[in-house]
Every structure is written in structure tokens, then in C-alpha cells.
Design an enzyme around this catalytic site. Structure first.
Site, PDB file in Angstrom:
ATOM      1  CB  SER A  50      -0.875   0.007   1.257  1.00  0.00           C
ATOM      2  OG  SER A  50      -0.052   0.195   2.400  1.00  0.00           O
ATOM      3  CG  ASP A  82      -3.827  -2.966  -1.505  1.00  0.00           C
ATOM      4  OD1 ASP A  82      -4.760  -3.196  -2.284  1.00  0.00           O
ATOM      5  OD2 ASP A  82      -3.940  -3.061  -0.259  1.00  0.00           O
TER       6      ASP A  82
HETATM    7  P1  13P Z   1      -8.695  -6.470   5.271  1.00  0.00           P
HETATM    8  O1  13P Z   1      -8.636  -5.229   6.091  1.00  0.00           O
HETATM    9  O2  13P Z   1     -10.035  -7.139   5.398  1.00  0.00           O
HETATM   10  O3  13P Z   1      -7.590  -7.415   5.573  1.00  0.00           O
HETATM   11  O4  13P Z   1      -8.569  -6.058   3.728  1.00  0.00           O
HETATM   12  C1  13P Z   1      -7.311  -5.817   3.150  1.00  0.00           C
HETATM   13  C2  13P Z   1      -7.414  -5.212   1.803  1.00  0.00           C
HETATM   14  O5  13P Z   1      -8.444  -5.153   1.167  1.00  0.00           O
HETATM   15  C3  13P Z   1      -6.171  -4.678   1.228  1.00  0.00           C
HETATM   16  O6  13P Z   1      -6.391  -4.045   0.015  1.00  0.00           O
HETATM   17  O1  G3H Z   2      -6.663  -1.775   2.123  1.00  0.00           O
HETATM   18  C1  G3H Z   2      -5.835  -1.411   2.948  1.00  0.00           C
HETATM   19  C2  G3H Z   2      -4.783  -2.330   3.435  1.00  0.00           C
HETATM   20  O2  G3H Z   2      -5.207  -3.008   4.589  1.00  0.00           O
HETATM   21  C3  G3H Z   2      -3.509  -1.581   3.643  1.00  0.00           C
HETATM   22  O3  G3H Z   2      -3.548  -0.852   4.820  1.00  0.00           O
HETATM   23  O4  G3H Z   2      -2.980   1.399   4.005  1.00  0.00           O
HETATM   24  O5  G3H Z   2      -2.783   0.812   6.440  1.00  0.00           O
HETATM   25  O6  G3H Z   2      -1.168  -0.127   4.766  1.00  0.00           O
HETATM   26  P1  G3H Z   2      -2.557   0.413   5.025  1.00  0.00           P
HETATM   27 ZN    ZN Z   3      -8.289  -3.034  -0.125  1.00  0.00          ZN
END
Ligand code: 13P
Ligand code: G3H
Ligand code: ZN
Length: 312
Positions: A50, A82
Site C-alpha cells: 500500500s 494496493d
Molecule cells: P482487510 O482489512 O479485510 O484485511 O482487507 C485488506 C485489503 O483489502 C487490502 O487491500
Molecule cells: O486496504 C488497505 C490495506 O489493509 C492496507 O492498509 O494502508 O494501512 O497499509 P494500510
Molecule cells: Zn483493499
């Protein structure tokens, strides 16, 4: 074997009625725990990063750690961005060697989402990088964005064909009732997913890989353990595993999990430090934490995703 994009993984997953686990990585122990589980079970996985992870760990470190995992495991692994918020972060990841990116334009107006996603696809495909788009909005917290349940919106199946055709995306994340974080449903609320929407999307996009975000099950044993060892987490409810399994048998080819890994690690570290209050070597508490990541990921690969032996 170099890092791979998601094309082959998703093709096989769709045909085989299983899904690829996409796990968020932030440090070495998480990368090792996930990929050790995947290696033991011969399962392909996607390691996703992310914007917050990039800020925390520096993308160069994350990429090199994932490359190390490829070398050690010899598995088909994809390195994925992500929730890319704009073209610039997607470009930076593509230029930096990621094999897949998500452009998350889901909070924009439809036409703006189409234009932004199309721009990322045009750039990414020149480098054989696959692109995930999103239609519909999940509730919950991701990075600094907190979408309330009231502002979340299910994906409209009437839009998906147009979106995929005009953008050229390789996979599509949809909103059917999952949400980010540990608190997915209100206390006492029965978890429900809109399988009717998933089914309709599957009909309108034959053989096209669908992605489920916010798919942690929020294992009660970890919440209990956190609270037994000095934590104070309110009761949390996640997505039941049988629902995820059902989705994986349908059009869902990628299931995103982050919160379950966070909970498993935190529970393990709390337990270790409470039981060994005089220890201060990080290796002593990070070893069981890494083993906890491996255990939860093994469980997901076997029970939820069904991707065991799919890398053979
Ligand atoms: P969770 O918070 O349910 O683990 O989802 C993670 C996610 O969608 C990351 O993109
Ligand atoms: O969708 C989000 C993921 O759980 C990543 O979380 O943005 O805190 O790293 P973060
Ligand atoms: Zn997500």
C-alpha cells in the site's frame, strides 16, 4: 523465475474455481511468513504494497525483499501496488519493477474513474504490468481514507462491462459488502455479502477475474489472545470463511487479506512479551510473530483460497 504479473495466475484460478491470496507486506517477517507458507503448499501468491507500506518501509526495500522471496521459494509471485490513488504512484511502481498495480478510482465520478484507469492501463501494458480497477466503494479504513458504512456503495453490475471495455483493465475489484479493517459489521450484526451482485457481474463479464478487498475473517482466537495479553480490542466481526470460499468458486480470483495478518502478529508479540517480560532481543518475539504469519497464511491457502498445489 522472475516476478510474474497476474494474467496466468488468474486464468488458472478462474478455470480451477479457486482464488489467489493477495497479502499486504510491510516488513521482512511478513514477507517471509507469507512466502514460507506458500512454498510449503506450492501456492502462487500476490504480495501487495500500500502507499502506507511504501512510506513505512521504502519501496526499494520492499521490492528487494520480495525478489529475495522469489529466489528462495522459486514460486510465481506477483508484486502488486494496493490502492494506487493516482497515475503518479502507479507509474512510480511500474517504473520500479512492480508487476501489477491497482488504480483505485472508485471514489471518483464514473467518467473520471474510466479516464484515470484507462491512462494507467495504457502506461502499464507497455511494460507487461497488469492493472486492477475498482467500481463501487467499500466501507472501512485504508491508509488515511475512512469511508463510513453510509457512504459505501455496492457495485452496479450494469456498469461493469462498459468499465472493463473502455479501460482495458485486467481485473476488477467490486463492492459486495466486504470492508477494510477489523470492524466490518456492527456488534450483533450477521455478516452478509451480496452474492447476487457477484453472480450478475460474473454473467456480464464471462471469464473475467474479480477481486474482493476487505476479506479478512478477523479470527476471534487472535482478538481473544490480544485481549488476554493486555490488549483492549472491542469485539470485531469479519467475513466468514465459507462465504469467501463460495466467492472463490464463483468469479472471484483475488482475495485481499491484511487485517488477519496484523492480528496474528500482534497477538503473538503480545503473548511473547507478557510471558517473557525480561526479554529484549527483537528476534525472540519476531520469530514467533513470523511463525504466526505463516500459520494464518497456510490456513487461508488451504481453507479459504483453495490454491494449494496450484503453482505446480
Ligand atoms: P482487510 O482489512 O479485510 O484485511 O482487507 C485488506 C485489503 O483489502 C487490502 O487491500
Ligand atoms: O486496504 C488497505 C490495506 O489493509 C492496507 O492498509 O494502508 O494501512 O497499509 P494500510
Ligand atoms: Zn483493499
Amino acid at each position: 523465475m522472475p516476478l510474474v504479473n497476474t494474467i496466468e495466475m488468474f486464468k488458472k484460478a478462474y478455470a480451477g474455481g479457486y482464488a489467489i491470496g493477495a497479502f499486504n507486506v510491510n516488513n521482512m517477517e511478513i514477507v517471509q511468513g507469507i512466502t514460507e507458507a506458500a512454498r510449503e503448499l506450492n501456492s502462487p501468491v500476490i504480495l501487495q504494497v500500500s502507499a502506507g507500506a511504501r512510506k513505512y518501509a521504502n519501496p526499494v526495500y520492499l521490492k528487494k525483499m520480495v525478489e529475495a522471496a522469489v529466489e528462495v521459494t522459486e514460486l510465481p509471485l506477483a508484486l502488486h501496488l494496493d490502492h494506487g490513488a493516482d497515475f503518479e504512484i502507479c507509474k512510480s511502481c511500474i517504473d520500479g519493477g512492480f508487476t501489477s498495480v491497482m488504480i483505485d478510482g472508485s471514489h471518483h465520478a464514473y467518467e473520471d474513474n474510466v479516464a484515470l484507469t484507462r491512462k494507467v492501463v495504457e502506461y502499464a501494458h507497455q511494460f507487461n504490468v497488469t492493472v486492477e480497477g475498482e467500481l463501487g466503494q467499500l466501507a472501512g479504513i485504508e491508509d488515511d481514507v475512512n469511508v463510513s458504512a453510509e457512504n459505501a456503495s455496492f457495485t452496479d453490475p450494469a456498469q461493469v462491462q462498459d468499465f472493463v471495455e473502455r479501460t482495458g483493465v485486467d481485473s476488477l475489484a467490486i463492492a459486495i459488502g466486504t470492508s477494510h479493517g477489523a470492524y466490518k459489521f456492527k456488534p450483533g450484526q450477521k455478516p452478509q455479502l451480496r452474492f447476487d451482485i457477484l453472480e450478475e457481474v460474473g454473467k456480464r463479464l464471462p471469464n473475467f477475474p474479480i477481486v474482493l478487498h476487505g476479506a479478512s475473517s478477523v479470527m476471534p482466537e487472535y482478538v481473544k489472545m490480544i485481549n488476554e495479553y493486555g490488549g483492549a480490542m472491542p469485539d470485531a466481526i469479519g467475513i466468514p470463511e465459507d462465504m469467501l470460499r463460495q466467492a472463490a468458486k464463483m468469479a472471484v480470483c483475488k482475495i485481499n487479506v491484511d487485517s488477519d495478518i496484523r492480528l496474528a502478529m500482534t497477538a503473538s508479540i503480545r503473548k511473547y512479551l507478557m510471558e517473557n517480560p525480561s526479554h529484549f532481543d527483537p528476534r525472540q518475539y519476531l520469530s514467533p510473530a513470523r511463525a504466526a504469519v505463516k500459520e494464518i497464511v497456510s490456513h487461508k491457502l488451504k481453507t479459504v483460497l483453495g490454491s494449494v498445489a496450484a503453482a505446480l
